[in-house]
Enzyme design. Structure first.
Site, mmCIF file in Angstrom:
data_model
loop_
_atom_site.group_PDB
_atom_site.id
_atom_site.type_symbol
_atom_site.label_atom_id
_atom_site.label_comp_id
_atom_site.label_asym_id
_atom_site.label_seq_id
_atom_site.Cartn_x
_atom_site.Cartn_y
_atom_site.Cartn_z
ATOM 1 N N SER A 14 0.770 -1.239 -0.132
ATOM 2 C CA SER A 14 -0.072 0.011 -0.249
ATOM 3 C C SER A 14 0.913 1.189 -0.159
ATOM 4 C CB SER A 14 -0.889 0.059 1.328
ATOM 5 O OG SER A 14 -1.396 1.197 1.711
ATOM 6 N N TYR A 19 -2.127 -1.476 10.342
ATOM 7 C CA TYR A 19 -2.004 -1.449 8.958
ATOM 8 C C TYR A 19 -0.684 -1.038 8.472
ATOM 9 C CZ TYR A 19 -3.841 -1.020 4.310
ATOM 10 O OH TYR A 19 -4.105 -1.472 2.591
HETATM 11 P P1 NAD Z 1 -11.489 -6.293 -0.358
HETATM 12 O O1 NAD Z 1 -12.089 -6.324 1.157
HETATM 13 O O2 NAD Z 1 -12.435 -6.025 -1.511
HETATM 14 O O3 NAD Z 1 -10.582 -7.559 -0.592
HETATM 15 C C1 NAD Z 1 -9.913 -8.348 0.596
HETATM 16 C C2 NAD Z 1 -10.014 -9.545 0.070
HETATM 17 O O4 NAD Z 1 -9.201 -10.406 1.222
HETATM 18 C C3 NAD Z 1 -11.456 -10.455 0.127
HETATM 19 O O5 NAD Z 1 -11.246 -10.980 -1.048
HETATM 20 C C4 NAD Z 1 -11.282 -11.036 1.404
HETATM 21 O O6 NAD Z 1 -12.592 -12.195 1.236
HETATM 22 C C5 NAD Z 1 -10.127 -11.381 1.695
HETATM 23 N N1 NAD Z 1 -9.943 -11.729 2.929
HETATM 24 C C6 NAD Z 1 -10.088 -11.102 3.981
HETATM 25 N N2 NAD Z 1 -9.649 -11.701 5.141
HETATM 26 C C7 NAD Z 1 -9.138 -13.049 4.877
HETATM 27 C C8 NAD Z 1 -8.732 -14.217 5.373
HETATM 28 N N3 NAD Z 1 -8.669 -14.295 6.672
HETATM 29 N N4 NAD Z 1 -8.273 -15.137 4.724
HETATM 30 C C9 NAD Z 1 -8.671 -15.045 3.233
HETATM 31 N N5 NAD Z 1 -9.119 -13.912 2.504
HETATM 32 C C10 NAD Z 1 -9.240 -12.887 3.205
HETATM 33 O O7 NAD Z 1 -10.212 -4.954 -0.149
HETATM 34 P P2 NAD Z 1 -9.279 -4.577 -1.264
HETATM 35 O O8 NAD Z 1 -9.462 -2.897 -1.264
HETATM 36 O O9 NAD Z 1 -9.500 -5.272 -2.663
HETATM 37 O O10 NAD Z 1 -7.944 -4.893 -0.694
HETATM 38 C C11 NAD Z 1 -6.916 -5.957 -1.113
HETATM 39 C C12 NAD Z 1 -5.577 -5.483 -0.784
HETATM 40 O O11 NAD Z 1 -5.061 -4.427 -1.464
HETATM 41 C C13 NAD Z 1 -5.249 -5.651 0.717
HETATM 42 O O12 NAD Z 1 -4.208 -6.102 1.014
HETATM 43 C C14 NAD Z 1 -5.413 -3.964 0.912
HETATM 44 O O13 NAD Z 1 -4.735 -3.857 2.009
HETATM 45 C C15 NAD Z 1 -4.837 -3.485 -0.249
HETATM 46 N N6 NAD Z 1 -4.806 -2.171 -0.493
HETATM 47 C C16 NAD Z 1 -6.144 -1.684 -0.886
HETATM 48 C C17 NAD Z 1 -6.304 -0.434 -1.434
HETATM 49 C C18 NAD Z 1 -7.659 0.170 -1.625
HETATM 50 O O14 NAD Z 1 -7.700 1.359 -1.848
HETATM 51 N N7 NAD Z 1 -8.810 -0.346 -1.989
HETATM 52 C C19 NAD Z 1 -5.295 0.686 -1.326
HETATM 53 C C20 NAD Z 1 -3.980 0.018 -0.789
HETATM 54 C C21 NAD Z 1 -3.844 -1.413 -0.535
#
Ligand code: NAD
Length: 261
Positions: free
Chosen positions: A143, A156
């Site tokens: 991130s 985080y």
């Molecule tokens: P999201 O909530 O849509 O997806 C998260 C995924 O992780 C989902 O598929 C969920 O089912 C899965 N998950 C959660 N807990 C779990 C567990 N215990 N075991 C297995 N799977 C699990 O969120 P996202 O925004 O798509 O985030 C995905 C990644 O990207 C994360 O690591 C997040 O920190 C990172 N990220 C997101 C953003 C953003 O703006 N959306 C920005 C920077 C980084």
């Protein structure tokens, strides 16, 4: 050297990929020809149907394997059950926001387990397979918070800085092999979760959708544009290509200029 961008014949495991960025990455890897393994902690008919629909759309083998990334043994079992694992994308992640002195210990432990320790377990299980196959890519979804901080996100930010450091160590340990390890550092990405917050924010701030996005949500993202899940997927596909064979141990920002500030 002949350059290929096709991932046909490779198997990619993407953790946390039944929604959001993980799903976007799985789709772009499948579009590039890779067989994909989707994952989350649920095991619903929808999860399996989602994998089947990707397989049909892109003409690849797509499976769904349930594994809880908060548990080390599940992380390792995911890689075992996947069979081949040429590409590993550690993407599963959760968030909790609170001041340090009020941060619940259970939330701290869960964030460190899912956002950081899971990548250690899956990578440890996947590297022997990559070595046996003579090729591998480990890509950790960190991130902007892997490179900079915000208040109230202690677990985080700690986990994401940790994953950037972990990626560097794996890169050094595999530097003389045809294996690379990098992290991708997204800024604010338009996922269904983020989209769902927009109507509430419009009410709270009495603002138009455009103003909420540009003035509230993207106040730290200089482009004032969300990154997209397709752009995350495209960055991962690039890191898997021959063009990126010498890119290892680095953190690639896809954040509209956030970390340039
Ligand atoms: P999201 O909530 O849509 O997806 C998260 C995924 O992780 C989902 O598929 C969920 O089912 C899965 N998950 C959660 N807990 C779990 C567990 N215990 N075991 C297995 N799977 C699990 O969120 P996202 O925004 O798509 O985030 C995905 C990644 O990207 C994360 O690591 C997040 O920190 C990172 N990220 C997101 C953003 C953003 O703006 N959306 C920005 C920077 C980084």
């Amino acid at each position: 050297m002949s350059i290929t961008t096709s991932l046909a014949g490779k198997t990619a495991v993407i953790t946390g990929s039944n929604s959001g960025i993980g799903l976007g990455i799985a789709r772009e890897l499948a579009r590039a020809g890779a067989d994909v393994v989707l994952n989350s902690f649920t095991d619903s008919a929808d999860d399996h149907a989602l994998a089947a629909s990707i397989g049909e759309e892109f003409g690849v083998t797509a499976r769904y394997i349930r594994a809880d990334m908060s548990k080390g043994e599940d992380c390792r079992a995911l890689i075992e059950q996947a069979g081949a694992c040429d590409i590993l994308v550690n993407n599963a992640g959760i968030q909790h926001v609170a001041p340090v002195d009020e941060f619940p210990t259970s939330k701290w432990d869960a964030i460190i387990a899912i956002n950081l320790s899971s990548a250690f377990h899956t990578t440890a299980a996947a590297l022997p397979k990559m070595r046996a196959a003579g090729w591998g890519r480990v890509i950790n979804i960190a991130s902007a918070h892997g490179l900079t901080a915000s208040p109230y996100k202690s677990a985080y930010v700690a986990a994401k800085h940790g994953i950037v450091g972990f990626s560097k160590v794996v890169a050094l340990e595999t530097a003389e092999e045809p294996i690379t390890c990098n992290s991708v550092c997204p800024g604010y990405v338009l996922t269904p979760l983020v989209e769902a917050q927009i109507p509430d924010q419009m009410k709270t701030h009495s603002m138009s959708r455009e103003d909420v996005i540009k003035k509230v949500m993207l106040d730290r993202q200089p482009s004032r544009e969300f990154a997209t899940v397709e752009q995350m997927g495209g960055t991962v596909v690039f890191l898997c290509s021959d063009y990126a064979a010498q890119i290892t141990g680095t953190a690639i920002s896809v954040d509209g200029g956030w970390t340039a500030l």
